[in-house]
Design a protein around this motif. Sequence first.
Motif, PDB file in Angstrom:
ATOM      1  N   HIS A 108      28.941  20.318  38.983  1.00  0.00           N
ATOM      2  CA  HIS A 108      29.132  20.153  40.437  1.00  0.00           C
ATOM      3  C   HIS A 108      27.820  19.639  41.030  1.00  0.00           C
ATOM      4  O   HIS A 108      27.799  18.703  41.830  1.00  0.00           O
ATOM      5  CB  HIS A 108      29.555  21.480  41.059  1.00  0.00           C
ATOM      6  CG  HIS A 108      29.661  21.456  42.541  1.00  0.00           C
ATOM      7  ND1 HIS A 108      30.569  20.673  43.217  1.00  0.00           N
ATOM      8  CD2 HIS A 108      28.952  22.110  43.498  1.00  0.00           C
ATOM      9  CE1 HIS A 108      30.413  20.850  44.519  1.00  0.00           C
ATOM     10  NE2 HIS A 108      29.438  21.711  44.719  1.00  0.00           N
ATOM     11  N   HIS A 150      23.846  26.931  44.330  1.00  0.00           N
ATOM     12  CA  HIS A 150      23.469  25.522  44.268  1.00  0.00           C
ATOM     13  C   HIS A 150      23.050  25.068  45.665  1.00  0.00           C
ATOM     14  O   HIS A 150      23.326  25.741  46.648  1.00  0.00           O
ATOM     15  CB  HIS A 150      24.607  24.653  43.714  1.00  0.00           C
ATOM     16  CG  HIS A 150      25.827  24.612  44.578  1.00  0.00           C
ATOM     17  ND1 HIS A 150      26.660  25.692  44.740  1.00  0.00           N
ATOM     18  CD2 HIS A 150      26.357  23.612  45.340  1.00  0.00           C
ATOM     19  CE1 HIS A 150      27.658  25.353  45.545  1.00  0.00           C
ATOM     20  NE2 HIS A 150      27.497  24.108  45.931  1.00  0.00           N
ATOM     21  N   HIS A 183      23.843  22.867  47.933  1.00  0.00           N
ATOM     22  CA  HIS A 183      24.621  22.230  49.001  1.00  0.00           C
ATOM     23  C   HIS A 183      24.418  23.015  50.296  1.00  0.00           C
ATOM     24  O   HIS A 183      24.290  24.241  50.277  1.00  0.00           O
ATOM     25  CB  HIS A 183      26.108  22.144  48.622  1.00  0.00           C
ATOM     26  CG  HIS A 183      26.400  20.990  47.718  1.00  0.00           C
ATOM     27  ND1 HIS A 183      27.449  20.963  46.842  1.00  0.00           N
ATOM     28  CD2 HIS A 183      25.740  19.805  47.564  1.00  0.00           C
ATOM     29  CE1 HIS A 183      27.440  19.807  46.203  1.00  0.00           C
ATOM     30  NE2 HIS A 183      26.409  19.085  46.605  1.00  0.00           N
ATOM     31  N   HIS A 237      25.893  26.380  51.230  1.00  0.00           N
ATOM     32  CA  HIS A 237      25.498  27.549  50.432  1.00  0.00           C
ATOM     33  C   HIS A 237      24.047  27.967  50.671  1.00  0.00           C
ATOM     34  O   HIS A 237      23.711  29.139  50.594  1.00  0.00           O
ATOM     35  CB  HIS A 237      25.714  27.263  48.936  1.00  0.00           C
ATOM     36  CG  HIS A 237      27.157  27.040  48.595  1.00  0.00           C
ATOM     37  ND1 HIS A 237      27.936  27.996  47.987  1.00  0.00           N
ATOM     38  CD2 HIS A 237      27.972  25.984  48.818  1.00  0.00           C
ATOM     39  CE1 HIS A 237      29.177  27.529  47.854  1.00  0.00           C
ATOM     40  NE2 HIS A 237      29.221  26.314  48.337  1.00  0.00           N
ATOM     41  N   ASP A 252      30.423  26.681  43.307  1.00  0.00           N
ATOM     42  CA  ASP A 252      31.466  25.651  43.395  1.00  0.00           C
ATOM     43  C   ASP A 252      31.795  25.081  42.021  1.00  0.00           C
ATOM     44  O   ASP A 252      32.273  23.951  41.903  1.00  0.00           O
ATOM     45  CB  ASP A 252      31.026  24.532  44.343  1.00  0.00           C
ATOM     46  CG  ASP A 252      31.087  24.964  45.797  1.00  0.00           C
ATOM     47  OD1 ASP A 252      31.487  26.118  46.057  1.00  0.00           O
ATOM     48  OD2 ASP A 252      30.727  24.147  46.666  1.00  0.00           O
TER      49      ASP A 252
HETATM   50 ZN   LIG Z   1      28.945  22.677  46.646  1.00  0.00          ZN
END
Ligand SMILES: [Zn+2]
Length: 216
Positions: free
Chosen positions: A136, A61, A63, A66, A155
């Motif tokens: 998430h 994902h 974020h 990551h 996550d």
């Molecule tokens: Zn995350």
Amino acid sequence: MPDAKPILETFPIGPLQCNCTILGDPATKEAIVIDPGEEIGRIHRRLTDLGLKLKQILITHAHIDHVGGALRLKQLTGAPILLNENDLPLLQMMEMQAGWLGMPTPETAPPDESLRDGMRVGLDSYPADVLHTPGHTQGSVCLHFVPMKMLIAGDTLFAGSIGRTDLPGGNGRQLIDSIHTRLLVLPEETHVIPGHGPATTIGLEKDSNPFLTGRL
Ligand SMILES: [Zn+2]
């Protein structure tokens, strides 16, 4: 699955200690990297030391912890970046994400391909099915390495916990639904590598995760 054991290394990187994973085939020397959020020099050195050629950069994902180093790793190796298209808005908010953490903004670029549900990625000898598990974030995916009985959970699911849903694109009800319908239905012995913290199994989480057993 070949007889030889895969090269499999998971290690926490960056200030948020995101679990980055290197998976390599010792026979073909091909590899994938999952979630290279930071410390790209270290990841690249490890690939070089192991004599591995990077085939894919897979992002669970968008974020920053990551995805933050993905473009740098692509520039160093030529490997394509795969990320679910529903996280493109988050990718475009990288400056804001960096601001949340007081970090410099990493350079990013749109992925080479979307990580779509049902797609097969990874290595010929160690393939993974993509499970789209929104909640998430809207583009969160888990990678199910069926022959290896292994799940890279991003996550979405943690040992004893679940992903936060208070950031843009988060949705608590959807997260619980994704976990129940896509993850808890996998074989109980499935080894789970979450995006942060220790490993677990589907069976353990089904039995004891307080967010999933109805105790919270
Ligand atoms: Zn995350």
